[in-house]
Design a protein around this motif. Structure first.
Motif, short mmCIF file in Angstrom:
data_model
loop_
_atom_site.label_atom_id
_atom_site.label_comp_id
_atom_site.label_asym_id
_atom_site.label_seq_id
_atom_site.Cartn_x
_atom_site.Cartn_y
_atom_site.Cartn_z
N VAL A 201 15.38 18.99 -35.76
CA VAL A 201 16.11 17.87 -35.17
C VAL A 201 17.61 18.11 -35.23
O VAL A 201 18.35 17.85 -34.26
CB VAL A 201 15.73 16.56 -35.90
N GLU A 202 18.07 18.64 -36.34
CA GLU A 202 19.50 18.94 -36.46
C GLU A 202 19.93 20.01 -35.46
O GLU A 202 20.99 19.91 -34.84
CB GLU A 202 19.79 19.39 -37.89
N GLU A 203 19.08 21.01 -35.25
CA GLU A 203 19.39 22.06 -34.28
C GLU A 203 19.44 21.50 -32.87
O GLU A 203 20.34 21.83 -32.07
CB GLU A 203 18.30 23.15 -34.38
N ASN A 204 18.48 20.62 -32.52
CA ASN A 204 18.50 19.99 -31.19
C ASN A 204 19.74 19.13 -31.01
O ASN A 204 20.34 19.11 -29.92
CB ASN A 204 17.24 19.15 -31.00
N GLU A 205 20.12 18.43 -32.06
CA GLU A 205 21.33 17.62 -31.95
C GLU A 205 22.56 18.49 -31.73
O GLU A 205 23.45 18.13 -30.94
CB GLU A 205 21.49 16.79 -33.23
N LYS A 210 26.67 20.49 -27.90
CA LYS A 210 27.32 21.55 -27.12
C LYS A 210 27.26 21.25 -25.63
O LYS A 210 28.25 21.42 -24.89
CB LYS A 210 26.63 22.88 -27.43
N ILE A 211 26.09 20.82 -25.14
CA ILE A 211 25.94 20.50 -23.71
C ILE A 211 26.87 19.37 -23.31
O ILE A 211 27.54 19.41 -22.26
CB ILE A 211 24.47 20.15 -23.40
N ALA A 212 26.93 18.33 -24.17
CA ALA A 212 27.81 17.20 -23.86
C ALA A 212 29.27 17.64 -23.85
O ALA A 212 30.06 17.20 -23.00
CB ALA A 212 27.59 16.09 -24.89
N GLU A 213 29.64 18.53 -24.79
CA GLU A 213 31.02 19.01 -24.83
C GLU A 213 31.36 19.82 -23.59
O GLU A 213 32.46 19.68 -23.00
CB GLU A 213 31.22 19.83 -26.10
N GLU A 214 30.44 20.69 -23.16
CA GLU A 214 30.68 21.48 -21.95
C GLU A 214 30.81 20.58 -20.72
O GLU A 214 31.69 20.77 -19.87
CB GLU A 214 29.54 22.47 -21.76
N ALA A 215 29.94 19.56 -20.64
CA ALA A 215 30.02 18.64 -19.50
C ALA A 215 31.34 17.88 -19.52
O ALA A 215 31.98 17.68 -18.46
CB ALA A 215 28.84 17.66 -19.54
N PHE A 216 31.76 17.48 -20.70
CA PHE A 216 33.03 16.77 -20.81
C PHE A 216 34.20 17.67 -20.39
O PHE A 216 35.12 17.24 -19.70
CB PHE A 216 33.20 16.27 -22.24
N ASN A 217 34.15 18.95 -20.80
CA ASN A 217 35.23 19.87 -20.43
C ASN A 217 35.26 20.10 -18.92
O ASN A 217 36.34 20.13 -18.29
CB ASN A 217 35.05 21.19 -21.16
N ARG A 218 34.07 20.26 -18.29
CA ARG A 218 34.03 20.45 -16.83
C ARG A 218 34.55 19.23 -16.10
O ARG A 218 35.30 19.33 -15.15
CB ARG A 218 32.59 20.73 -16.40
#
Length: 259
Positions: A201-205, A210-218
């Motif tokens: 669960v911690e790994e999925n979080e 990371k995905i949310a951070e990349e989307a925010f940066n884009r």
């Protein structure tokens, strides 16, 4: 001055050192084994006391310099009885109490009153020496009569039942130990599974972060491009290429045909 400090002893003509040593040892042994009736000791009050003269209350376990005296009476002809005496700290009144081996307690004699008395069972009674001897003789006779009447087999059966019961108790203890160990192993397995699931669960979080951070940066980069000022594109400069001259095999230069 030195001769005045010398130790001079007189020995008579009939002095015998062996007899003197024997008499000295005898007197020392007599003094050592001499029994004094009353001696001074440091004691503590076994219970709370109220002085009858000045009504001063003396708490339990208070320390006093008192007197101890051996009484001529004996309990069961062997156990000594002692009288303990103290003085009231207020009026200097003599307070005395003695030991009571029969009840394993103390008894007040004079000078004070006990503040409380231990509750004694009316049914409980201390056996005398004759009663104890009669009871022991009766129990011995009963056991002897049972042995002669053939009731020894019942004792053997009782012993066998007792051994069987002990064996069953041991088996039950072993079964309980096995159950405890199996339960402990199951708990450890469940704990490992929970730890593994928590790690997944911690790994999925972390991946989602990371995905949310990349989307925010884009999205942020896209917003910066939209907010940037518009610039008119500059026209490209015309580049004229120099036409190459063609030469035939005869060496005559031909001009390139015009447009």
């Amino acid at each position: 001055m030195s001769e005045r400090k010398a130790v001079n002893k007189y020995y008579p003509p009939d002095f015998n050192p062996l007899e003197a040593e024997a008499s000295l040892r005898k007197s020392a042994k007599k003094l050592k084994t001499k029994q004094r009736d009353v001696i001074t000791i440091r004691l503590m009050t076994p219970f709370s006391i109220r002085c009858t003269k000045c009504s001063e209350y003396i708490a339990k376990s208070r320390k006093f310099n008192g007197k101890k005296e051996v009484l001529p009476e004996r309990y069961l002809e062997t156990i000594k009885i002692y009288r303990l005496s103290i003085k009231c700290p207020r009026c200097n009144n003599m307070i005395s109490f003695r030991t009571d081996p029969k009840t394993s307690d103390f008894v007040m004699e004079c000078g004070g009153v006990r503040n409380y008395s231990r509750v004694k069972d009316e049914d409980s009674r201390v056996e005398s020496v004759d009663e104890t001897l009669q009871r022991l003789v009766q129990e011995t006779n009963e056991s002897e009569s049972e042995r002669l009447s053939g009731k020894g087999e019942d004792k053997m059966e009782a012993l066998e039942r007792r051994l069987a019961q002990i064996q069953r108790e041991q088996e039950d203890d072993q079964e309980l130990e096995r159950t405890r160990l199996s339960r402990l192993s199951m708990q450890q397995r469940e704990q490992r599974l929970r730890d593994r699931n928590a790690a997944a669960v911690e790994e999925n979080e972390q991946d989602l972060d990371k995905i949310a951070e990349e989307a925010f940066n884009r999205r942020q980069d896209h917003g910066e491009r939209l907010n940037a000022p518009f610039r008119k594109p500059q026209p490209k400069a015309l580049i004229f290429k120099k036409r190459s001259k063609k030469v035939n095999p005869l060496g005559v230069i031909k001009k390139a045909a015009g447009p």
